[in-house]
Structures are given as structure tokens and as C-alpha cells.
Design an enzyme around this catalytic site. Structure first.
Site, mmCIF file in Angstrom:
data_model
loop_
_atom_site.group_PDB
_atom_site.id
_atom_site.type_symbol
_atom_site.label_atom_id
_atom_site.label_comp_id
_atom_site.label_asym_id
_atom_site.label_seq_id
_atom_site.Cartn_x
_atom_site.Cartn_y
_atom_site.Cartn_z
ATOM 1 N N GLY A 32 -6.557 4.399 3.321
ATOM 2 C CA GLY A 32 -5.659 5.220 4.132
ATOM 3 C C GLY A 32 -5.124 4.526 5.365
ATOM 4 O O GLY A 32 -4.002 4.787 5.771
ATOM 5 N N GLY A 54 -5.121 0.737 7.889
ATOM 6 C CA GLY A 54 -5.522 -0.625 8.174
ATOM 7 C C GLY A 54 -6.431 -0.641 9.404
ATOM 8 O O GLY A 54 -6.594 0.375 10.087
ATOM 9 N N GLY A 55 -7.021 -1.790 9.646
ATOM 10 C CA GLY A 55 -7.770 -1.988 10.882
ATOM 11 C C GLY A 55 -9.143 -1.334 10.943
ATOM 12 O O GLY A 55 -9.705 -1.170 12.031
ATOM 13 N N MET A 115 -12.568 -1.130 -3.011
ATOM 14 C CA MET A 115 -12.161 -0.834 -1.629
ATOM 15 C C MET A 115 -13.346 -1.074 -0.692
ATOM 16 O O MET A 115 -14.442 -0.574 -0.927
ATOM 17 C CB MET A 115 -11.707 0.628 -1.502
ATOM 18 C CG MET A 115 -10.349 0.944 -2.118
ATOM 19 S SD MET A 115 -8.991 -0.081 -1.540
ATOM 20 C CE MET A 115 -8.974 0.296 0.223
ATOM 21 N N ASP A 123 0.826 -1.206 0.000
ATOM 22 C CA ASP A 123 0.000 0.000 0.000
ATOM 23 C C ASP A 123 0.857 1.252 0.000
ATOM 24 O O ASP A 123 1.508 1.570 0.992
ATOM 25 C CB ASP A 123 -0.875 0.016 1.257
ATOM 26 C CG ASP A 123 -1.996 -0.992 1.172
ATOM 27 O OD1 ASP A 123 -2.725 -0.967 0.170
ATOM 28 O OD2 ASP A 123 -2.127 -1.806 2.103
ATOM 29 N N GLY A 170 -4.734 -7.430 5.930
ATOM 30 C CA GLY A 170 -3.647 -6.836 6.694
ATOM 31 C C GLY A 170 -3.661 -7.377 8.109
ATOM 32 O O GLY A 170 -2.966 -8.344 8.441
ATOM 33 N N GLY A 194 -9.622 -4.251 2.820
ATOM 34 C CA GLY A 194 -10.032 -3.511 4.001
ATOM 35 C C GLY A 194 -11.067 -4.249 4.820
ATOM 36 O O GLY A 194 -12.142 -4.593 4.320
ATOM 37 N N GLY A 195 -10.707 -4.537 6.072
ATOM 38 C CA GLY A 195 -11.661 -5.185 6.978
ATOM 39 C C GLY A 195 -11.990 -6.621 6.621
ATOM 40 O O GLY A 195 -13.072 -7.104 6.943
HETATM 41 C C1 DX5 Z 1 -6.175 0.470 3.363
HETATM 42 C C2 DX5 Z 1 -5.183 -0.408 2.623
HETATM 43 C C3 DX5 Z 1 -5.308 -1.842 2.967
HETATM 44 C C4 DX5 Z 1 -4.986 -2.193 4.402
HETATM 45 C C5 DX5 Z 1 -5.980 -3.222 4.832
HETATM 46 O O1 DX5 Z 1 -6.109 1.757 2.861
HETATM 47 O O2 DX5 Z 1 -5.389 -0.281 1.226
HETATM 48 O O3 DX5 Z 1 -4.568 -2.670 2.083
HETATM 49 O O4 DX5 Z 1 -3.691 -2.716 4.562
HETATM 50 O O5 DX5 Z 1 -5.829 -3.438 6.190
HETATM 51 P P1 DX5 Z 1 -6.833 -4.316 7.053
HETATM 52 O O6 DX5 Z 1 -6.845 -5.695 6.446
HETATM 53 O O7 DX5 Z 1 -6.235 -4.275 8.409
HETATM 54 O O8 DX5 Z 1 -8.202 -3.677 6.967
HETATM 55 ZN ZN ZN Z 2 -4.474 -1.770 -0.345
#
Ligand code: DX5
Ligand code: ZN
Length: 224
Positions: free
Chosen positions: A147, A149-150, A142, A38, A203, A182-183
């Protein structure tokens, strides 16, 4: 690999950056085939992560497929650096600004022999992807505001769009992968799977647990 293959993609954003090489190895040992990287510019999204140098560092550590997600403006300006760094796929956002255009940028990625994708912010309608669907290997829906993670999975806002993207692809005989990001956890991955996703960026749910191998097996089982 076709869009009928399901893959779990660990996202480096959630790894321990004090030991990136070891974290890449941990992902390899856990059975990852693709790694998700990312890139954030502090302008297109409200966070700054890393740039082409990090992609290059990861490239020196592994022969895994590197899926580079550019959450940046002027991706066309920086493109050459990510190509040289060893990316295998480069995904750009249709909402970002470009010195040239989305179409011209995709053409340059393909001309360099890489695969290419476009990404849609949760608020961006599927229709914004229509001009590019014949030119891409991957469409990233998305499932959080890009922006960080988590964040929690935005099911209501994004699953109808994913289903529409699958319907359009199958109706027109196209082959693009459908990626969610994401999520994604063992409880949300099956929902995305049902709506057509085959690439699942994970992530927190992959790098987070101490036993990444077990986490990857559970996530893989959840989308089987
Ligand atoms: C968010 C990123 C994702 C992020 C996902 O902007 O594009 O790739 O790493 O993280 P998780 O899996 O923790 O939601
Ligand atoms: Zn990503």
C-alpha cells in the site's frame, strides 16, 4: 533471464510524478533493466496510485521491461487494459477477489504472451501459493504490508517464507524468480538475497537519493 540473475528494480511509486518521463530516463541511465509499477485500487490496499494509463505513458517513454504489480481486486476484469498498455509481467495477489479465479487470470496473462506472477501479503502463508507455482514466472514475497512506500522491512515475518519458496522451487526443478518488495536497502537486500531473492524492488532506496546511478551500484553490490 534466469532466477540466478540478480536485478534491482526501481519502483515508480517513489519517483517524482511531476516529471515521470524524466524519472524513467533517470532509472534507465542509472542502469535499471526492469521497472516496477505499483497499481493500487483503494480497496485491496488502503491507497490509490495509478492505473493502465500510467503504464501506457511509461511504455511510450521506454523499452525497459515493465513489471506491473496489481494490488487490486478483480484484476481479471481490468487485465486487458494492462496488457494493451504494454506490461511485460503482470503480478496478481492471491488474496484478492476475482470474477473468475487466480488460475484463470494467470492463464490469460500467459496466453497474451506476457510473463505472470503471484504475490503474497506478509500474512499469507507460502502454502497459498502452492496451486500456482507450476504456472508462474515470478513469486513476489511482500516484505511490507502492501500500500505504501517507505515502510520498514518485515524480516521475521517474511524471510522464512522466502526460504521455503526457494527450497520448494529447487526441490521441484521450477524456475520462478523470487521477488521482494518493500523496505529494501543496502542493509536489508543481502538478507533477502541470502534467503533466495533475485529480484529486488527498490522505491525509496533507488529514486530517493539524488545520484540514482550510485544508489543502483550500491544496491547491486549489496546483492552480488
Ligand atoms: C508497496 C509497493 C512497493 C513500494 C516499495 O506496497 O508494492 O513496490 O514501492 O517502496 P519502498 O522501496 O520505499 O519500501
Ligand atoms: Zn510493488
Amino acid at each position: 533471464m534466469t532466477h540466478e540473475t540478480n536485478l534491482i528494480l526501481p519502483s515508480l511509486l517513489a519517483s517524482d510524478w511531476s516529471k515521470v518521463a524524466a524519472e524513467v530516463k533517470r532509472a534507465e541511465d542509472a542502469g535499471a533493466q526492469w521497472l516496477h509499477l505499483d497499481v493500487m485500487d483503494g480497496s485491496f490496499v488502503d491507497n490509490i496510485s495509478f492505473g493502465p494509463q500510467m503504464v501506457q505513458v511509461v511504455r511510450t517513454c521506454t523499452s525497459l521491461y515493465l513489471d506491473v504489480h496489481l494490488m487490486i481486486h478483480r484484476a481479471d476484469h481490468y487485465l486487458e487494459r494492462f496488457i494493451k498498455a504494454g506490461a511485460n509481467n503482470i503480478t496478481i495477489h492471491v488474496e484478492a477477489s476475482f470474477e473468475t479465479s487466480v488460475a484463470a487470470t494467470l492463464a490469460r496473462i500467459r496466453a497474451a504472451g506476457l510473463q505472470c506472477g503471484i504475490a503474497l501479503h506478509p500474512k499469507t502463508p507460502f502454502e497459498s501459493a502452492l496451486p500456482f507455482l507450476h504456472e508462474i514466472d515470478l513469486l513476489l514475497i511482500m516484505t511490507v504490508v502492501p500500500g505504501f512506500g517507505g515502510q520498514p522491512f518485515m524480516e521475521k515475518e517474511t524471510m522464512p517464507k522466502l526460504a521455503a519458496a526457494r527450497h520448494y522451487r529447487d526441490k521441484h526443478g521450477l524456475k520462478y524468480h523470487l521477488e521482494v518488495d518493500g523496505g529494501i536497502y543496502t542493509n536489508t537486500a543481502p538478507i533477502a538475497r541470502q534467503n533466495g531473492a533475485n529480484l529486488f524492488v527498490c522505491g525509496t532506496s533507488s529514486f530517493g537519493p539524488p545520484d540514482m546511478g550510485q544508489a543502483m551500484r550500491e544496491l547491486t553490490a549489496a546483492v552480488a
